[in-house]
Design a protein around this motif. Structure first.
Motif, PDB file in Angstrom:
ATOM      1  N   PHE A  93     -27.442   5.395  39.016  1.00 18.23           N
ATOM      2  CA  PHE A  93     -27.234   6.051  37.723  1.00 18.23           C
ATOM      3  C   PHE A  93     -25.901   5.604  37.160  1.00 18.23           C
ATOM      4  O   PHE A  93     -24.846   5.842  37.741  1.00 18.23           O
ATOM      5  N   TYR A  94     -25.945   4.954  35.979  1.00 17.16           N
ATOM      6  CA  TYR A  94     -24.733   4.489  35.311  1.00 17.16           C
ATOM      7  C   TYR A  94     -24.126   5.567  34.415  1.00 17.16           C
ATOM      8  O   TYR A  94     -22.904   5.723  34.342  1.00 17.16           O
ATOM      9  N   GLY A  95     -24.975   6.280  33.695  1.00 16.25           N
ATOM     10  CA  GLY A  95     -24.429   7.272  32.789  1.00 16.25           C
ATOM     11  C   GLY A  95     -25.443   7.751  31.771  1.00 16.25           C
ATOM     12  O   GLY A  95     -26.601   7.320  31.762  1.00 16.25           O
ATOM     13  N   GLN A  96     -25.009   8.658  30.906  1.00  9.72           N
ATOM     14  CA  GLN A  96     -25.866   9.197  29.854  1.00  9.72           C
ATOM     15  C   GLN A  96     -25.039   9.397  28.590  1.00  9.72           C
ATOM     16  O   GLN A  96     -23.852   9.699  28.636  1.00  9.72           O
ATOM     17  N   ILE A  97     -25.690   9.185  27.445  1.00  6.20           N
ATOM     18  CA  ILE A  97     -25.048   9.346  26.147  1.00  6.20           C
ATOM     19  C   ILE A  97     -25.807  10.409  25.363  1.00  6.20           C
ATOM     20  O   ILE A  97     -27.017  10.303  25.174  1.00  6.20           O
ATOM     21  N   ASN A  98     -25.081  11.422  24.925  1.00 11.64           N
ATOM     22  CA  ASN A  98     -25.659  12.466  24.087  1.00 11.64           C
ATOM     23  C   ASN A  98     -25.407  12.080  22.628  1.00 11.64           C
ATOM     24  O   ASN A  98     -24.268  12.101  22.159  1.00 11.64           O
ATOM     25  N   PHE A  99     -26.478  11.724  21.910  1.00 10.39           N
ATOM     26  CA  PHE A  99     -26.328  11.219  20.548  1.00 10.39           C
ATOM     27  C   PHE A  99     -25.765  12.263  19.583  1.00 10.39           C
ATOM     28  O   PHE A  99     -25.160  11.909  18.572  1.00 10.39           O
ATOM     29  N   GLU A 100     -25.975  13.514  19.878  1.00  9.21           N
ATOM     30  CA  GLU A 100     -25.447  14.555  18.992  1.00  9.21           C
ATOM     31  C   GLU A 100     -23.924  14.495  18.933  1.00  9.21           C
ATOM     32  O   GLU A 100     -23.320  14.741  17.881  1.00  9.21           O
ATOM     33  N   GLU A 101     -23.283  14.142  20.047  1.00  4.38           N
ATOM     34  CA  GLU A 101     -21.829  14.036  20.078  1.00  4.38           C
ATOM     35  C   GLU A 101     -21.343  12.908  19.163  1.00  4.38           C
ATOM     36  O   GLU A 101     -20.295  13.024  18.516  1.00  4.38           O
ATOM     37  N   SER A 109     -24.366   6.348  11.358  1.00  8.07           N
ATOM     38  CA  SER A 109     -24.711   5.250  12.268  1.00  8.07           C
ATOM     39  C   SER A 109     -26.222   5.064  12.387  1.00  8.07           C
ATOM     40  O   SER A 109     -27.003   5.933  12.003  1.00  8.07           O
ATOM     41  N   GLU A 110     -26.611   3.918  12.953  1.00 14.93           N
ATOM     42  CA  GLU A 110     -28.030   3.609  13.144  1.00 14.93           C
ATOM     43  C   GLU A 110     -28.648   4.408  14.287  1.00 14.93           C
ATOM     44  O   GLU A 110     -29.863   4.407  14.473  1.00 14.93           O
ATOM     45  N   LEU A 111     -27.823   5.071  15.073  1.00 12.21           N
ATOM     46  CA  LEU A 111     -28.306   5.782  16.254  1.00 12.21           C
ATOM     47  C   LEU A 111     -29.032   7.069  15.875  1.00 12.21           C
ATOM     48  O   LEU A 111     -28.788   7.636  14.806  1.00 12.21           O
ATOM     49  N   PRO A 112     -29.916   7.561  16.752  1.00  6.49           N
ATOM     50  CA  PRO A 112     -30.539   8.867  16.500  1.00  6.49           C
ATOM     51  C   PRO A 112     -29.489   9.960  16.394  1.00  6.49           C
ATOM     52  O   PRO A 112     -28.398   9.845  16.937  1.00  6.49           O
ATOM     53  N   LYS A 113     -29.840  11.024  15.705  1.00  6.62           N
ATOM     54  CA  LYS A 113     -28.893  12.130  15.519  1.00  6.62           C
ATOM     55  C   LYS A 113     -28.890  13.088  16.703  1.00  6.62           C
ATOM     56  O   LYS A 113     -27.995  13.915  16.843  1.00  6.62           O
ATOM     57  N   ASN A 114     -29.906  13.002  17.547  1.00  5.03           N
ATOM     58  CA  ASN A 114     -29.957  13.884  18.709  1.00  5.03           C
ATOM     59  C   ASN A 114     -30.678  13.176  19.849  1.00  5.03           C
ATOM     60  O   ASN A 114     -31.185  12.066  19.689  1.00  5.03           O
ATOM     61  N   SER A 144     -33.565   0.604  33.924  1.00  6.16           N
ATOM     62  CA  SER A 144     -34.349   1.550  33.134  1.00  6.16           C
ATOM     63  C   SER A 144     -33.441   2.296  32.161  1.00  6.16           C
ATOM     64  O   SER A 144     -32.391   2.806  32.552  1.00  6.16           O
ATOM     65  N   VAL A 145     -33.833   2.321  30.899  1.00  2.72           N
ATOM     66  CA  VAL A 145     -33.129   3.085  29.869  1.00  2.72           C
ATOM     67  C   VAL A 145     -34.135   4.091  29.306  1.00  2.72           C
ATOM     68  O   VAL A 145     -35.172   3.712  28.782  1.00  2.72           O
ATOM     69  N   ILE A 146     -33.825   5.346  29.448  1.00  2.02           N
ATOM     70  CA  ILE A 146     -34.779   6.424  29.139  1.00  2.02           C
ATOM     71  C   ILE A 146     -34.216   7.309  28.033  1.00  2.02           C
ATOM     72  O   ILE A 146     -33.057   7.758  28.111  1.00  2.02           O
ATOM     73  N   TYR A 147     -35.037   7.558  27.022  1.00  3.48           N
ATOM     74  CA  TYR A 147     -34.623   8.413  25.910  1.00  3.48           C
ATOM     75  C   TYR A 147     -35.366   9.738  25.980  1.00  3.48           C
ATOM     76  O   TYR A 147     -36.593   9.769  26.033  1.00  3.48           O
ATOM     77  N   TYR A 148     -34.602  10.821  25.970  1.00  5.09           N
ATOM     78  CA  TYR A 148     -35.178  12.170  25.928  1.00  5.09           C
ATOM     79  C   TYR A 148     -34.733  12.805  24.615  1.00  5.09           C
ATOM     80  O   TYR A 148     -33.566  13.134  24.438  1.00  5.09           O
ATOM     81  N   GLU A 149     -35.674  12.956  23.692  1.00  3.47           N
ATOM     82  CA  GLU A 149     -35.326  13.323  22.321  1.00  3.47           C
ATOM     83  C   GLU A 149     -35.157  14.820  22.111  1.00  3.47           C
ATOM     84  O   GLU A 149     -34.176  15.272  21.516  1.00  3.47           O
ATOM     85  N   ASN A 150     -36.112  15.595  22.560  1.00  2.61           N
ATOM     86  CA  ASN A 150     -36.119  17.022  22.248  1.00  2.61           C
ATOM     87  C   ASN A 150     -35.384  17.825  23.317  1.00  2.61           C
ATOM     88  O   ASN A 150     -35.991  18.498  24.150  1.00  2.61           O
ATOM     89  N   VAL A 151     -34.061  17.732  23.279  1.00  6.72           N
ATOM     90  CA  VAL A 151     -33.235  18.403  24.281  1.00  6.72           C
ATOM     91  C   VAL A 151     -33.189  19.902  23.996  1.00  6.72           C
ATOM     92  O   VAL A 151     -32.954  20.332  22.875  1.00  6.72           O
ATOM     93  N   ASN A 152     -33.430  20.697  25.023  1.00  4.54           N
ATOM     94  CA  ASN A 152     -33.277  22.152  24.901  1.00  4.54           C
ATOM     95  C   ASN A 152     -32.580  22.658  26.159  1.00  4.54           C
ATOM     96  O   ASN A 152     -31.667  22.009  26.651  1.00  4.54           O
ATOM     97  N   ASN A 153     -32.987  23.753  26.681  1.00  4.80           N
ATOM     98  CA  ASN A 153     -32.314  24.317  27.862  1.00  4.80           C
ATOM     99  C   ASN A 153     -32.977  23.908  29.182  1.00  4.80           C
ATOM    100  O   ASN A 153     -32.791  24.570  30.194  1.00  4.80           O
ATOM    101  N   ASP A 154     -33.733  22.815  29.162  1.00  4.57           N
ATOM    102  CA  ASP A 154     -34.484  22.438  30.360  1.00  4.57           C
ATOM    103  C   ASP A 154     -33.790  21.365  31.194  1.00  4.57           C
ATOM    104  O   ASP A 154     -34.378  20.818  32.124  1.00  4.57           O
ATOM    105  N   LEU A 155     -32.523  21.041  30.873  1.00  6.22           N
ATOM    106  CA  LEU A 155     -31.816  20.008  31.630  1.00  6.22           C
ATOM    107  C   LEU A 155     -31.237  20.577  32.918  1.00  6.22           C
ATOM    108  O   LEU A 155     -30.686  21.674  32.936  1.00  6.22           O
ATOM    109  N   LEU A 156     -31.351  19.793  33.983  1.00  3.43           N
ATOM    110  CA  LEU A 156     -30.807  20.191  35.281  1.00  3.43           C
ATOM    111  C   LEU A 156     -30.037  19.026  35.884  1.00  3.43           C
ATOM    112  O   LEU A 156     -30.472  17.870  35.800  1.00  3.43           O
TER     113      LEU A 156
END
Length: 305
Positions: A93-101, A109-114, A144-156
């Motif tokens: 695991f290299y890391g994760q980017i939260n697009f909302e930040e 920017s061209e990036l997704p908003k969330n 592997s680069v994985i996008y999870y779009e609909n973030v809510n309270n289900d992250l662990l």
């Protein structure tokens, strides 16, 4: 009635004042950089102005929260996403980017908003004190680069897999982002090559990079700092699946696609992932794939000395 009207005006003034703060900051930073770069004695300043680009600089944050942007540590995954594997072996695991930040400081920017983007790659176990053996242009199945779009309270916070050696359980570094402006930190990249600069201005850019010590800057967006040559070359090679570099017409194919790559994440492994090696890592995506949120088409390359 007058009280309601006064309240409405105050509300509008409040949102107008604070709604413009991000834009003002964007413009102020751009103007400040433009003023500084124009102090150089350019032969064709209009062409230099077109090279100015925004970039998100990575800095170390203070605290780690579930879902925050970070390098290393453990990913914050929903139950629907499994830790990726290569050849039935867990990836690093290299890391994760939260697009909302990012959207908070650069909403245009061209990036997704969330959503959250996760970065993984497979590596063999270290061979010696210098790290593991690996190819700079990795096959698509090895990362592997994985996008999870609909973030809510289900992250662990997900535990490291049992088959991932402890040497690859990397320490977390929370990230914070700073919007900056730059000219490409290399002349060996499409943006400079297609600008038709004079020979003198190209030499001045090279000198400007050296004089301002623009080295090993870690970024999202903008032209990434190269260890060898522009990352867009290797992104194009990987994207097109090229294996025969002597095949006629290859350079023409590369020239068609390499100007359209977006820097998703570029960072150094030094002091973070040194058990693997000391290379610089570059994740890039073609603009059309980014627009369609096809992050599975991201390409990953590495450069080193």
């Amino acid at each position: 009635m007058k009280k309601i009207l006064l309240t409405t005006i105050m509300i509008l003034m409040f949102f107008n004042l604070f709604g413009q703060s991000g834009g003002d900051s964007f413009q102020n930073k751009k103007q400040k950089f433009t003023k500084a770069i124009m102090k150089e004695n350019w032969e064709e300043p209009d062409k230099i102005l077109k090279l100015i680009e925004p970039a998100i600089y990575l800095e170390e944050g203070k605290t780690e929260k579930i879902g925050c942007s970070k390098l290393g540590g453990q990913p914050d995954l929903p139950k629907s996403i499994q830790w990726p594997k290569f050849d039935n072996k867990s990836m690093v695991f290299y890391g994760q980017i939260n697009f909302e930040e990012i959207s908070k400081i650069y909403p245009e920017s061209e990036l997704p908003k969330n959503g959250i983007l996760y970065f993984f790659s497979y590596f063999n176990e270290p061979e010696n004190e210098f790290g593991a053996e690996y190819e700079f242009i990795k096959s698509k199945s090895e990362y592997s680069v994985i996008y999870y779009e609909n973030v809510n309270n289900d992250l662990l916070k997900t535990d490291f897999p049992k088959d991932l050696i402890e040497a690859y359980h990397f320490k977390v570094m929370p990230l914070k982002f700073e919007l900056e402006f730059q000219i490409p930190p290399t002349i060996e990249t499409s943006k400079v090559e297609l600008s038709n600069l004079s020979k003198n201005d190209i030499q001045k850019i090279d000198s400007y990079i050296d004089e301002n010590q623009i080295y090993e800057i870690e970024t999202i967006l903008g032209t990434p700092y190269p260890i060898q040559y522009g990352a867009d070359y290797d992104w194009a090679y990987s994207y097109l699946g090229i294996t025969d570099f002597n095949k006629p017409g290859i350079q023409e194919e590369i020239a068609k696609v390499k100007p359209y790559f977006i820097n998703l994440l570029s960072f150094s492994m030094i002091n973070r992932f040194e058990e693997i090696g000391n290379s610089f890592c570059y994740f890039g995506i073609h603009l059309e794939d980014l627009k369609n949120k096809k992050f599975e088409k991201t390409v990953f390359i590495m450069q080193g000395t």
